[in-house]
Design a protein around this motif. Structure first.
Motif, PDB file in Angstrom:
ATOM      1  N   ALA A 170       0.836  -1.201   0.000  1.00  0.00           N
ATOM      2  CA  ALA A 170       0.000   0.000   0.000  1.00  0.00           C
ATOM      3  C   ALA A 170       0.871   1.251   0.000  1.00  0.00           C
ATOM      4  N   GLU A 171       0.406   2.296  -0.684  1.00  0.00           N
ATOM      5  CA  GLU A 171       1.160   3.541  -0.754  1.00  0.00           C
ATOM      6  C   GLU A 171       0.729   4.541   0.324  1.00  0.00           C
ATOM      7  N   TYR A 172      -0.471   4.380   0.887  1.00  0.00           N
ATOM      8  CA  TYR A 172      -0.967   5.241   1.967  1.00  0.00           C
ATOM      9  C   TYR A 172      -0.901   6.722   1.592  1.00  0.00           C
ATOM     10  N   GLU A 173      -1.382   7.079   0.411  1.00  0.00           N
ATOM     11  CA  GLU A 173      -1.251   8.473  -0.015  1.00  0.00           C
ATOM     12  C   GLU A 173      -1.967   9.427   0.924  1.00  0.00           C
ATOM     13  N   VAL A 174      -3.233   9.159   1.232  1.00  0.00           N
ATOM     14  CA  VAL A 174      -3.996  10.068   2.097  1.00  0.00           C
ATOM     15  C   VAL A 174      -3.330  10.193   3.461  1.00  0.00           C
ATOM     16  N   GLN A 175      -2.926   9.054   4.021  1.00  0.00           N
ATOM     17  CA  GLN A 175      -2.307   9.048   5.345  1.00  0.00           C
ATOM     18  C   GLN A 175      -0.968   9.799   5.350  1.00  0.00           C
ATOM     19  N   ARG A 176      -0.181   9.571   4.301  1.00  0.00           N
ATOM     20  CA  ARG A 176       1.140  10.224   4.238  1.00  0.00           C
ATOM     21  C   ARG A 176       1.000  11.723   4.018  1.00  0.00           C
ATOM     22  N   ARG A 177       0.056  12.134   3.188  1.00  0.00           N
ATOM     23  CA  ARG A 177      -0.163  13.571   3.012  1.00  0.00           C
ATOM     24  C   ARG A 177      -0.523  14.227   4.354  1.00  0.00           C
ATOM     25  N   HIS A 178      -1.405  13.558   5.082  1.00  0.00           N
ATOM     26  CA  HIS A 178      -1.811  14.089   6.384  1.00  0.00           C
ATOM     27  C   HIS A 178      -0.617  14.149   7.337  1.00  0.00           C
ATOM     28  N   MET A 179       0.138  13.070   7.415  1.00  0.00           N
ATOM     29  CA  MET A 179       1.258  13.006   8.362  1.00  0.00           C
ATOM     30  C   MET A 179       2.326  14.058   8.031  1.00  0.00           C
ATOM     31  N   MET A 180       2.630  14.250   6.745  1.00  0.00           N
ATOM     32  CA  MET A 180       3.654  15.220   6.385  1.00  0.00           C
ATOM     33  C   MET A 180       3.207  16.652   6.664  1.00  0.00           C
ATOM     34  N   GLN A 181       1.894  16.905   6.541  1.00  0.00           N
ATOM     35  CA  GLN A 181       1.398  18.231   6.908  1.00  0.00           C
ATOM     36  C   GLN A 181       1.494  18.432   8.415  1.00  0.00           C
ATOM     37  N   GLU A 182       1.130  17.396   9.166  1.00  0.00           N
ATOM     38  CA  GLU A 182       1.243  17.476  10.617  1.00  0.00           C
ATOM     39  C   GLU A 182       2.701  17.671  11.043  1.00  0.00           C
ATOM     40  N   TRP A 183       3.616  16.981  10.364  1.00  0.00           N
ATOM     41  CA  TRP A 183       5.042  17.095  10.710  1.00  0.00           C
ATOM     42  C   TRP A 183       5.532  18.532  10.478  1.00  0.00           C
ATOM     43  N   SER A 184       5.154  19.149   9.374  1.00  0.00           N
ATOM     44  CA  SER A 184       5.540  20.543   9.133  1.00  0.00           C
ATOM     45  C   SER A 184       4.943  21.467  10.190  1.00  0.00           C
ATOM     46  N   ASN A 185       3.676  21.208  10.584  1.00  0.00           N
ATOM     47  CA  ASN A 185       3.042  22.023  11.620  1.00  0.00           C
ATOM     48  C   ASN A 185       3.756  21.866  12.960  1.00  0.00           C
ATOM     49  N   ILE A 186       4.155  20.638  13.257  1.00  0.00           N
ATOM     50  CA  ILE A 186       4.852  20.368  14.528  1.00  0.00           C
ATOM     51  C   ILE A 186       6.177  21.113  14.572  1.00  0.00           C
ATOM     52  N   VAL A 187       6.948  21.039  13.483  1.00  0.00           N
ATOM     53  CA  VAL A 187       8.246  21.725  13.441  1.00  0.00           C
ATOM     54  C   VAL A 187       8.049  23.227  13.588  1.00  0.00           C
ATOM     55  N   ASP A 188       7.062  23.798  12.906  1.00  0.00           N
ATOM     56  CA  ASP A 188       6.787  25.232  13.045  1.00  0.00           C
ATOM     57  C   ASP A 188       6.470  25.587  14.497  1.00  0.00           C
ATOM     58  N   ALA A 189       5.698  24.735  15.156  1.00  0.00           N
ATOM     59  CA  ALA A 189       5.334  25.000  16.553  1.00  0.00           C
ATOM     60  C   ALA A 189       6.557  24.957  17.455  1.00  0.00           C
ATOM     61  N   TRP A 190       7.434  23.967  17.249  1.00  0.00           N
ATOM     62  CA  TRP A 190       8.653  23.869  18.057  1.00  0.00           C
ATOM     63  C   TRP A 190       9.529  25.109  17.873  1.00  0.00           C
ATOM     64  N   VAL A 191       9.678  25.547  16.635  1.00  0.00           N
ATOM     65  CA  VAL A 191      10.513  26.721  16.366  1.00  0.00           C
ATOM     66  C   VAL A 191       9.899  27.965  17.015  1.00  0.00           C
ATOM     67  N   GLY A 192       8.581  28.041  16.994  1.00  0.00           N
ATOM     68  CA  GLY A 192       7.911  29.193  17.592  1.00  0.00           C
ATOM     69  C   GLY A 192       7.703  29.101  19.092  1.00  0.00           C
ATOM     70  N   GLY A 193       8.156  27.995  19.691  1.00  0.00           N
ATOM     71  CA  GLY A 193       8.001  27.830  21.130  1.00  0.00           C
ATOM     72  C   GLY A 193       6.561  27.603  21.550  1.00  0.00           C
ATOM     73  N   GLN A 194       5.772  26.996  20.667  1.00  0.00           N
ATOM     74  CA  GLN A 194       4.355  26.787  20.948  1.00  0.00           C
ATOM     75  C   GLN A 194       4.062  25.292  21.141  1.00  0.00           C
ATOM     76  N   LYS A 195       2.916  25.023  21.744  1.00  0.00           N
ATOM     77  CA  LYS A 195       2.478  23.643  21.895  1.00  0.00           C
ATOM     78  C   LYS A 195       1.635  23.257  20.684  1.00  0.00           C
ATOM     79  N   TYR A 196       1.763  22.016  20.284  1.00  0.00           N
ATOM     80  CA  TYR A 196       0.960  21.536  19.170  1.00  0.00           C
ATOM     81  C   TYR A 196       0.662  20.065  19.411  1.00  0.00           C
TER      82      TYR A 196
END
Length: 418
Positions: free
Chosen positions: A374-400
């Motif tokens: 399985a390629e898990y396209e929907v799941q991977r798209r979601h996870m990679m967006q969440e990962w970018s959001n998480i990194v932005d939050a860490w850099v900004g000193g915010q909780k996510y």
């Protein structure tokens, strides 16, 4: 027909003796115990003999000797004398005493894989020729080599420095093998004195990611390099996969970067699904790239990709800048960013199959790897967006708090007609 075991079992005698192999080649065992491969032949009405080389770790292997025998027989068939050609080559080697000339001869003549030869030629031409091209062999001392390697380490390329030392050692070994009476400067410069490497399981913590990305904005480098380093962290691709990327691989409309199988480690095309943050980075890089086909073109040649050493220098500078600020950031490599994303996504609780697909891993040793295609396209798209959001939050000193399952995950449904 000889074998390596048979050659190693040969013992010296009071007089030299022969042991035949194939294709007319034979081995002469001298009273001193030296084994040399030879070939007798007739050419233009005269008998000649050519010594193909000595057997041993610093000489020829049995397989290589047979290759040289076949080459010699081919020359004979074309009316050329292998013995005379070897004498001419020896004279040329004795006359070419500069480091640059002997280095070139070593690169052409030494047995090595094509990929290794290409890498060594690149290092030789970039790191050694500009410095020592015209130097005579006896004009390069161990201190010169040590200082040159130290300068390469200082700019953030310790692995290259180790290769430089190894190339110098082999060039001198080649020269000595062909009659040069010279000491090898690399013998007094051990690899451990040049650089040591941290274990390959380095993974940055969220705090280190924040420090790394904040300090990245303060090091002296190009904006495209800063963006490229962020891409490594956010996309989890291998170093070469990004550095050789071309714009025809990026589909902005569907937010996917398709790396062709020719550039993948496992020779299978790989989709990288792009978060909105990664799309913004690609748009910025496209703006900077001009007419170049490469996502990250060379600073000096738009028709070539960025240098392999560029990101090594930047990671070194980031760590150095953090150290000056008294911030806790240990040395890391570009590949560590890929491992960091994988480690932290697993710790956050995302599905390991999705993560492995993002890493382009295929575990063929287990039934799980065999059957899970399985390629898990929907799941991977979601996870990679969440990962970018998480990194932005860490850099900004915010909780996510990440959402581990995409709300629109497709459900398997039975066909009503069945």
């Amino acid at each position: 027909m000889l074998t390596d075991a048979a050659l190693k079992a040969l013992r010296r005698k009071e007089k030299s003796y022969k042991v035949t192999d194939r294709d007319g080649m034979y081995v002469v065992v001298s009273p001193a115990g030296t084994l040399s491969f030879r070939l007798d032949y007739r050419l233009h009405g005269r008998r000649e003999k050519v010594v193909l080389g000595k057997y041993g770790p610093t000489g020829l292997s049995l397989a290589r000797a047979r290759e040289k025998c076949i080459d010699a027989r081919r020359a004979i068939g074309e009316g050329r004398s292998p013995a005379i050609e070897k004498q001419r080559e020896k004279r040329r080697l004795l006359e070419a005493r500069s480091f640059g000339e002997l280095g070139e001869k070593w690169l052409v003549a030494a047995p090595m894989a094509d990929s290794t030869r290409a890498m060594r030629r690149s290092i030789f031409e970039r790191e050694l020729l500009p410095v020592w091209r015209k130097r005579l062999l006896n004009e390069i001392a161990p201190g010169d080599l040590r200082a040159h390697c130290a300068a390469i380490v200082e700019r953030g390329a310790p692995a290259t420095a180790i290769h430089v030392r190894d190339i110098v050692k082999q060039i001198y070994g080649f020269a000595i093998l062909h009659g040069e009476k010279i000491a090898n400067p690399a013998d007094e410069v051990g690899p451990a004195s040049i650089a040591s490497f941290v274990p390959r399981d380095r993974s940055l913590s969220p705090a280190e990611i924040r420090i790394m990305l904040k300090q990245l904005d303060h090091v002296a480098t190009l904006p495209t390099i800063r963006l490229g380093l962020r891409l490594y962290l956010l996309t989890m691709v291998r170093k070469s996969e990004l550095q050789d990327a071309t714009w025809d691989e990026v589909d902005f409309e569907n937010a996917v970067w398709t790396i062709p199988k020719e550039r993948m480690k496992r020779s299978k095309a790989h989709n990288v699904y792009l978060s909105s943050q990664v799309l913004d980075i690609f748009i910025a890089l496209k703006t900077c790239a001009g007419n170049s086909r490469y996502v990250l073109p060379s600073r000096y040649d738009a028709d070539a990709p960025m240098s392999r050493a560029t990101f090594n220098r930047v990671t070194y500078s980031v760590v150095e800048q953090a150290s000056k600020e008294g911030l806790p950031l240990q040395a890391f490599t570009v590949h560590d960013l890929r491992r960091t994303a994988s480690t932290l996504l697993n710790e956050l609780g995302f599905n390991s199959d999705w993560i492995e697909k993002c890493l382009a891993h295929e575990d063929g040793r287990s039934s799980r790897g065999v059957y899970n295609k399985a390629e898990y396209e929907v799941q991977r798209r979601h996870m990679m967006q969440e990962w970018s959001n998480i990194v932005d939050a860490w850099v900004g000193g915010q909780k996510y708090i990440p959402i581990l399952i995409p709300p629109s995950i497709p459900l398997l449904q039975l066909d009503p007609a069945l």
